[in-house]
Design a protein around this motif. Structure first.
Motif, short mmCIF file in Angstrom:
data_model
loop_
_atom_site.label_atom_id
_atom_site.label_comp_id
_atom_site.label_asym_id
_atom_site.label_seq_id
_atom_site.Cartn_x
_atom_site.Cartn_y
_atom_site.Cartn_z
N LEU A 84 35.53 39.95 35.44
CA LEU A 84 36.36 39.40 34.39
C LEU A 84 37.30 38.33 34.93
O LEU A 84 37.54 37.31 34.28
CB LEU A 84 37.16 40.50 33.69
CG LEU A 84 36.37 41.41 32.76
CD1 LEU A 84 37.26 42.55 32.28
CD2 LEU A 84 35.83 40.63 31.58
N GLU A 85 37.84 38.54 36.12
CA GLU A 85 38.72 37.53 36.72
C GLU A 85 37.95 36.24 36.97
O GLU A 85 38.48 35.14 36.74
CB GLU A 85 39.32 38.06 38.03
CG GLU A 85 40.37 39.13 37.81
CD GLU A 85 40.82 39.80 39.08
OE1 GLU A 85 40.16 39.63 40.13
OE2 GLU A 85 41.85 40.49 39.04
N ALA A 86 36.72 36.34 37.43
CA ALA A 86 35.91 35.15 37.67
C ALA A 86 35.60 34.42 36.36
O ALA A 86 35.65 33.19 36.28
CB ALA A 86 34.62 35.52 38.39
N ILE A 87 35.32 35.18 35.32
CA ILE A 87 35.05 34.58 34.00
C ILE A 87 36.29 33.88 33.48
O ILE A 87 36.22 32.75 32.97
CB ILE A 87 34.56 35.66 33.01
CG1 ILE A 87 33.17 36.14 33.39
CG2 ILE A 87 34.58 35.13 31.58
CD1 ILE A 87 32.73 37.39 32.66
N ALA A 88 37.45 34.51 33.61
CA ALA A 88 38.70 33.91 33.14
C ALA A 88 38.98 32.61 33.87
O ALA A 88 39.43 31.63 33.27
CB ALA A 88 39.85 34.89 33.33
N LYS A 89 38.70 32.57 35.15
CA LYS A 89 38.92 31.35 35.93
C LYS A 89 38.02 30.23 35.42
O LYS A 89 38.47 29.09 35.25
CB LYS A 89 38.67 31.61 37.40
CG LYS A 89 38.93 30.42 38.27
CD LYS A 89 38.70 30.73 39.73
CE LYS A 89 38.94 29.48 40.58
NZ LYS A 89 38.66 29.74 41.98
N ARG A 90 36.76 30.53 35.15
CA ARG A 90 35.84 29.51 34.65
C ARG A 90 36.25 29.01 33.27
O ARG A 90 36.21 27.82 32.99
CB ARG A 90 34.40 30.05 34.62
CG ARG A 90 33.80 30.21 36.00
CD ARG A 90 32.30 30.43 35.94
NE ARG A 90 31.89 31.57 35.15
CZ ARG A 90 31.72 32.80 35.61
NH1 ARG A 90 31.96 33.07 36.87
NH2 ARG A 90 31.32 33.76 34.81
N ILE A 91 36.69 29.92 32.41
CA ILE A 91 37.14 29.52 31.08
C ILE A 91 38.38 28.65 31.17
O ILE A 91 38.49 27.62 30.51
CB ILE A 91 37.41 30.76 30.20
CG1 ILE A 91 36.10 31.43 29.80
CG2 ILE A 91 38.20 30.37 28.94
CD1 ILE A 91 36.27 32.75 29.09
N SER A 92 39.31 29.04 32.00
CA SER A 92 40.58 28.32 32.13
C SER A 92 40.38 26.89 32.63
O SER A 92 41.08 25.98 32.22
CB SER A 92 41.51 29.07 33.08
OG SER A 92 42.72 28.40 33.21
N THR A 93 39.40 26.68 33.51
CA THR A 93 39.15 25.35 34.06
C THR A 93 38.08 24.59 33.29
O THR A 93 37.63 23.55 33.74
CB THR A 93 38.74 25.44 35.54
OG1 THR A 93 37.57 26.24 35.65
CG2 THR A 93 39.86 26.04 36.38
N ASN A 94 37.68 25.11 32.14
CA ASN A 94 36.70 24.46 31.26
C ASN A 94 35.35 24.28 31.95
O ASN A 94 34.71 23.24 31.79
CB ASN A 94 37.23 23.12 30.74
CG ASN A 94 36.54 22.70 29.48
OD1 ASN A 94 35.93 23.52 28.79
ND2 ASN A 94 36.63 21.43 29.15
N TYR A 95 34.91 25.25 32.70
CA TYR A 95 33.60 25.27 33.34
C TYR A 95 33.30 23.99 34.12
O TYR A 95 32.45 23.19 33.72
CB TYR A 95 32.50 25.51 32.30
CG TYR A 95 32.58 26.88 31.67
CD1 TYR A 95 32.03 27.97 32.29
CD2 TYR A 95 33.22 27.07 30.46
CE1 TYR A 95 32.10 29.23 31.71
CE2 TYR A 95 33.30 28.30 29.87
CZ TYR A 95 32.73 29.39 30.50
OH TYR A 95 32.82 30.61 29.93
N PRO A 96 33.99 23.79 35.24
CA PRO A 96 33.77 22.55 36.01
C PRO A 96 32.37 22.47 36.60
O PRO A 96 31.73 23.43 36.85
CB PRO A 96 34.82 22.61 37.10
CG PRO A 96 35.16 24.05 37.25
CD PRO A 96 34.92 24.67 35.92
#
Length: 59
Positions: free
Chosen positions: A47-59
């Motif tokens: 979940l933490e990894a998913i949140a990071k990807r969402i927060s950075t708009n999937y770079p």
């Protein structure tokens, strides 16, 4: 601006769920098996990894 705020809010909610799962992790729990405890820890990391990807708009 609205998509930015929405991404950050959704990421925050996911991190909240991960925090709940990690806080549920205890050394010796009478009601939670070791396997479930380990699964919850793994889910929290995912979940933490998913949140990071969402927060950075999937770079």
């Amino acid at each position: 601006m609205k998509p930015f705020i929405r991404r950050k809010f959704e990421a925050w909610l996911i991190l909240l769920a991960a925090k709940i799962l990690i806080d549920r992790n205890v050394q010796r729990a009478a009601v939670v098996s070791r396997r479930d405890n380990n699964d919850m820890w793994g889910m929290a990391e995912q979940l933490e990894a998913i949140a990071k990807r969402i927060s950075t708009n999937y770079p």
